[in-house]
Scaffold this motif. Structure first.
Motif, PDB file in Angstrom:
ATOM      1  N   TYR A  35      48.709  50.340 -77.332  1.00 19.95           N
ATOM      2  CA  TYR A  35      49.567  51.516 -77.194  1.00 19.95           C
ATOM      3  C   TYR A  35      49.300  52.256 -75.887  1.00 19.95           C
ATOM      4  O   TYR A  35      50.239  52.625 -75.168  1.00 19.95           O
ATOM      5  N   SER A  36      48.039  52.445 -75.548  1.00 21.28           N
ATOM      6  CA  SER A  36      47.726  53.124 -74.285  1.00 21.28           C
ATOM      7  C   SER A  36      48.130  52.260 -73.094  1.00 21.28           C
ATOM      8  O   SER A  36      48.570  52.779 -72.055  1.00 21.28           O
ATOM      9  N   TYR A  37      47.996  50.950 -73.243  1.00 21.74           N
ATOM     10  CA  TYR A  37      48.413  50.033 -72.176  1.00 21.74           C
ATOM     11  C   TYR A  37      49.910  50.154 -71.918  1.00 21.74           C
ATOM     12  O   TYR A  37      50.353  50.280 -70.770  1.00 21.74           O
ATOM     13  N   LEU A  38      50.709  50.119 -72.972  1.00 20.02           N
ATOM     14  CA  LEU A  38      52.151  50.265 -72.799  1.00 20.02           C
ATOM     15  C   LEU A  38      52.508  51.596 -72.155  1.00 20.02           C
ATOM     16  O   LEU A  38      53.422  51.669 -71.326  1.00 20.02           O
ATOM     17  N   ASP A  39      51.783  52.636 -72.490  1.00 21.03           N
ATOM     18  CA  ASP A  39      52.062  53.943 -71.890  1.00 21.03           C
ATOM     19  C   ASP A  39      51.818  53.933 -70.385  1.00 21.03           C
ATOM     20  O   ASP A  39      52.532  54.606 -69.633  1.00 21.03           O
ATOM     21  N   PRO A  63      60.089  52.394 -77.533  1.00 18.73           N
ATOM     22  CA  PRO A  63      61.175  53.366 -77.333  1.00 18.73           C
ATOM     23  C   PRO A  63      61.418  53.689 -75.861  1.00 18.73           C
ATOM     24  O   PRO A  63      62.581  53.826 -75.438  1.00 18.73           O
ATOM     25  N   ALA A  64      60.367  53.782 -75.081  1.00 18.28           N
ATOM     26  CA  ALA A  64      60.532  54.081 -73.658  1.00 18.28           C
ATOM     27  C   ALA A  64      61.283  52.962 -72.948  1.00 18.28           C
ATOM     28  O   ALA A  64      62.160  53.212 -72.109  1.00 18.28           O
ATOM     29  N   MET A  65      60.952  51.726 -73.276  1.00 19.83           N
ATOM     30  CA  MET A  65      61.637  50.586 -72.670  1.00 19.83           C
ATOM     31  C   MET A  65      63.097  50.547 -73.081  1.00 19.83           C
ATOM     32  O   MET A  65      63.991  50.290 -72.265  1.00 19.83           O
ATOM     33  N   ASN A  66      63.350  50.784 -74.357  1.00 21.87           N
ATOM     34  CA  ASN A  66      64.722  50.820 -74.854  1.00 21.87           C
ATOM     35  C   ASN A  66      65.544  51.867 -74.112  1.00 21.87           C
ATOM     36  O   ASN A  66      66.691  51.617 -73.714  1.00 21.87           O
ATOM     37  N   SER A  67      64.954  53.031 -73.898  1.00 20.85           N
ATOM     38  CA  SER A  67      65.670  54.107 -73.200  1.00 20.85           C
ATOM     39  C   SER A  67      65.964  53.738 -71.758  1.00 20.85           C
ATOM     40  O   SER A  67      67.047  54.024 -71.234  1.00 20.85           O
ATOM     41  N   ARG A  90      66.808  63.041 -69.246  1.00 21.50           N
ATOM     42  CA  ARG A  90      66.667  62.483 -70.599  1.00 21.50           C
ATOM     43  C   ARG A  90      65.825  61.218 -70.590  1.00 21.50           C
ATOM     44  O   ARG A  90      64.996  61.000 -71.477  1.00 21.50           O
ATOM     45  N   LEU A  91      66.034  60.376 -69.591  1.00 27.24           N
ATOM     46  CA  LEU A  91      65.248  59.148 -69.499  1.00 27.24           C
ATOM     47  C   LEU A  91      63.780  59.462 -69.236  1.00 27.24           C
ATOM     48  O   LEU A  91      62.894  58.861 -69.864  1.00 27.24           O
ATOM     49  N   LEU A  92      63.510  60.387 -68.346  1.00 24.62           N
ATOM     50  CA  LEU A  92      62.120  60.738 -68.035  1.00 24.62           C
ATOM     51  C   LEU A  92      61.421  61.301 -69.265  1.00 24.62           C
ATOM     52  O   LEU A  92      60.236  61.022 -69.506  1.00 24.62           O
ATOM     53  N   LYS A  93      62.140  62.070 -70.054  1.00 27.45           N
ATOM     54  CA  LYS A  93      61.573  62.593 -71.302  1.00 27.45           C
ATOM     55  C   LYS A  93      61.245  61.448 -72.252  1.00 27.45           C
ATOM     56  O   LYS A  93      60.178  61.427 -72.893  1.00 27.45           O
ATOM     57  N   ALA A  94      62.139  60.474 -72.337  1.00 32.54           N
ATOM     58  CA  ALA A  94      61.915  59.324 -73.215  1.00 32.54           C
ATOM     59  C   ALA A  94      60.762  58.458 -72.724  1.00 32.54           C
ATOM     60  O   ALA A  94      59.972  57.939 -73.528  1.00 32.54           O
ATOM     61  N   LEU A  95      60.640  58.290 -71.423  1.00 36.90           N
ATOM     62  CA  LEU A  95      59.560  57.486 -70.871  1.00 36.90           C
ATOM     63  C   LEU A  95      58.195  58.120 -71.096  1.00 36.90           C
ATOM     64  O   LEU A  95      57.166  57.439 -71.065  1.00 36.90           O
ATOM     65  N   ALA A  96      58.182  59.428 -71.319  1.00 34.38           N
ATOM     66  CA  ALA A  96      56.923  60.138 -71.542  1.00 34.38           C
ATOM     67  C   ALA A  96      56.492  60.143 -73.008  1.00 34.38           C
ATOM     68  O   ALA A  96      55.387  60.607 -73.324  1.00 34.38           O
ATOM     69  N   VAL A  97      57.326  59.616 -73.903  1.00 34.10           N
ATOM     70  CA  VAL A  97      56.974  59.585 -75.321  1.00 34.10           C
ATOM     71  C   VAL A  97      55.817  58.618 -75.541  1.00 34.10           C
ATOM     72  O   VAL A  97      55.862  57.457 -75.108  1.00 34.10           O
ATOM     73  N   GLU A  98      54.782  59.075 -76.195  1.00 36.65           N
ATOM     74  CA  GLU A  98      53.604  58.248 -76.443  1.00 36.65           C
ATOM     75  C   GLU A  98      53.951  57.107 -77.400  1.00 36.65           C
ATOM     76  O   GLU A  98      54.634  57.302 -78.402  1.00 36.65           O
ATOM     77  N   THR A  99      53.489  55.916 -77.089  1.00 41.35           N
ATOM     78  CA  THR A  99      53.716  54.759 -77.948  1.00 41.35           C
ATOM     79  C   THR A  99      52.739  54.778 -79.119  1.00 41.35           C
ATOM     80  O   THR A  99      51.535  54.965 -78.937  1.00 41.35           O
ATOM     81  N   THR A 100      53.262  54.580 -80.313  1.00 40.17           N
ATOM     82  CA  THR A 100      52.426  54.579 -81.513  1.00 40.17           C
ATOM     83  C   THR A 100      52.837  53.411 -82.418  1.00 40.17           C
ATOM     84  O   THR A 100      53.877  52.781 -82.207  1.00 40.17           O
ATOM     85  N   ALA A 101      52.038  53.156 -83.427  1.00 42.85           N
ATOM     86  CA  ALA A 101      52.370  52.110 -84.394  1.00 42.85           C
ATOM     87  C   ALA A 101      53.682  52.421 -85.094  1.00 42.85           C
ATOM     88  O   ALA A 101      54.455  51.520 -85.431  1.00 42.85           O
TER      89      ALA A 101
END
Length: 237
Positions: free
Chosen positions: A79-83, A143-147, A217-228
């Motif tokens: 998760y931290s790696y993807l972030d 979610p960040a990639m999808n956005s 909106r995209l920058l906000k989505a890219l900042a969302v922390e990846t979780t399980a």
């Protein structure tokens, strides 16, 4: 490791290893750290400036470093790696000067998304694919990639690319609007540099403001922390 060159007002960030044709380029943590260090240098530029990213050989970027992640005992860092990967995308999306990806070869998965995070893209016409193979590998899109993909691709192109794993040649990618231009092997980088140089005068404080607002909106989505919870199944994890 990636390295930086300069052609007039254009910074050229080569994503591979200096002095050799790159057999494989992936988002290894050390690679990510080096790219960020080089982008720090580019951001210090004053006056006209633009950024082009490219590589040497048949690979632009092949995506996540699955050998490091799954074979290196680092699954607990997923998760931290993807972030950290998403942070590179966000940095390019909002980069305070014009950016162009000179896609010299294969751009797969996270590497395809890396190219997509630039303002514009020039792709080699005679060899190489832009491809999102996640569906074929049993992986999902964070979610960040999808956005990022949804913001850059038309809906039907996103459906095709994300749900079929289609490999787009340069001509296919141009027709789908994934890239802005194609060129033969010898011309991909010069074409991208020429285009970037024509935009370098736009490197002013207002460009950063425009980009942050345009992509808010995209920058906000890219900042969302990846979780399980929000990643779902990822290569069987």
């Amino acid at each position: 490791m990636p390295y930086l060159e300069r052609n007039g007002d254009v910074f050229v960030l080569n994503l591979g290893n200096e002095g050799e044709a790159d057999k494989d380029i992936r988002f290894h943590p050390d690679w990510i750290a080096t790219v960020n260090d080089l982008l720090d240098q580019v951001e210090k530029a004053e006056g006209p400036a633009a950024l082009v990213t490219t590589a040497t050989g048949k690979i632009y970027n092949n995506g996540l470093d699955t050998d490091w992640l799954f074979g290196g005992g680092n699954v607990d860092k997923l998760y931290s790696y993807l972030d950290t990967v998403h942070a590179v995308y966000a940095r390019l999306v909002a980069f305070p000067m014009p950016t162009i990806a000179a896609i010299n070869g294969h751009a797969f998965g996270a590497g395809a998304m890396l190219a997509t995070a630039h303002d514009f893209r020039v792709m080699r016409s005679d060899r190489g694919f832009w491809c999102l193979p996640e569906v074929n590998l049993g992986m999902t899109f964070a979610p960040a990639m999808n956005s990022l993909l949804r913001s850059r691709l038309t809906n039907q192109v996103a459906v095709e690319a994300m749900t079929t794993g289609r490999r787009y040649s340069g001509a296919d990618a141009l027709a789908a609007g994934i890239v802005d231009a194609v060129a033969d092997e010898a011309s991909v980088l010069p074409d991208a540099v020429t285009r970037a140089a024509a935009l370098a005068a736009n490197h002013k404080p207002n460009l950063a403001v425009i980009k942050r607002a345009l992509h808010a909106r995209l920058l906000k989505a890219l900042a969302v922390e990846t979780t399980a919870d929000n990643l779902g199944a990822f290569a069987g994890i």
